[in-house]
Design an enzyme around this catalytic site. Sequence first.
Site, PDB file in Angstrom:
ATOM      1  CG  HIS A  98      -5.671  -2.269  -0.524  1.00 34.13           C
ATOM      2  ND1 HIS A  98      -4.675  -2.189  -1.458  1.00 34.13           N
ATOM      3  CD2 HIS A  98      -5.268  -1.488   0.525  1.00 34.13           C
ATOM      4  CE1 HIS A  98      -3.728  -1.386  -1.013  1.00 34.13           C
ATOM      5  NE2 HIS A  98      -4.051  -0.972   0.187  1.00 34.13           N
ATOM      6  CG  ASP A 101      -6.376  -2.827  -4.221  1.00 32.14           C
ATOM      7  OD1 ASP A 101      -7.035  -1.902  -3.706  1.00 32.14           O
ATOM      8  OD2 ASP A 101      -5.152  -2.955  -4.049  1.00 32.14           O
ATOM      9  CB  SER A 147      -0.975  -0.042   1.181  1.00 27.36           C
ATOM     10  OG  SER A 147      -2.009   0.891   1.021  1.00 27.36           O
TER      11      SER A 147
END
Length: 331
Positions: free
Chosen positions: A300, A268, A181
């Site tokens: 995600h 995601d 991320s």
Amino acid sequence: MSRTACSSLSLLNASTMDSGTSEEVAHEFLPYFRAYKDGRVERFFGTDVVPPSINPASGGFSTKDVQIVEETGLTARIFIPGGISPGQKIPVLVYYHGGGLYMGSPFCATYHNHVASLVAEARIVAVSVDYRLAPEHPAPIAYEDSWVALQWVASHCNGGGPEAWLREHADFQRLFLAGDSSGGSIVHNMTAQAGVEGLPGVRLVGACLVQPYFAGKESAGTGVEDRSWLFSCPTTSGFDDPRINPAEDLRLSKLGCSRVLILVAENDDIRDRGLLYYETLRKSGWDGEVEIVETQGEKHVFHLFNPDCEKARALLKALASFINRKPGGGD
């Protein structure tokens, strides 16, 4: 070193708030985080602490916490696999956790367990960096801490440096970076900075970006990820900031590694950002090898919250294979 004391200051329960304080929210990402305009912060993720431990068993791992810069409180957790022989050299990984630059920790169970699993799977030394978090320490502090930590790791390459595990076991000709991320965007920035400034005595082989967060002028908008960037870096120029938009980063063609792995997830919300990074890097003139792998049907950072599922195990094996690949492509 853990951030237990720091967490106790920043994690405030609503029941303890003074009745006269403002309830106006500056930013929130529920159920994980909320910040108020009066400066108060509530973190509901990443504040738990798994204590370090020594486990000599061949199938386990050992951890210790180290202080990198006393003045700023920059720390890290180091992992080594069990059953390692004295003087045995193995690849070293520097890991940067996600969390929008405002939450997460190497010491919390989620990231401790993930990095430990990777260490056991790949049989590597790992250094998981505890960079300082926004809003108390707004970006670019996270990037600055991350670079200082990488330089600290590299300072052990010729038998120097204060940490015995790195001096004895880290093969600095097989150095890798990884992050998920927002940690993926840190990995890009560290690799780019290494390409410009160098890391003497070290060979930075590869960078692993796991479902990375990036922005783009066309794709950025009002989603929580983009609002998180504006919140974490209040001095940013916006979504054309080269730290978060690789298409605007003049260092892109000079990445200081030879291989890049990008992992994305089909469902995601920021999947397209990872795909765009892949295409942008391919066209940048960088002369390394870039590959992208997509996990079908997942969201995600699914691997962090469901680490025992088959697809999370496959992701872990893909990371381990990338790190342990021999020159020429063999495993």
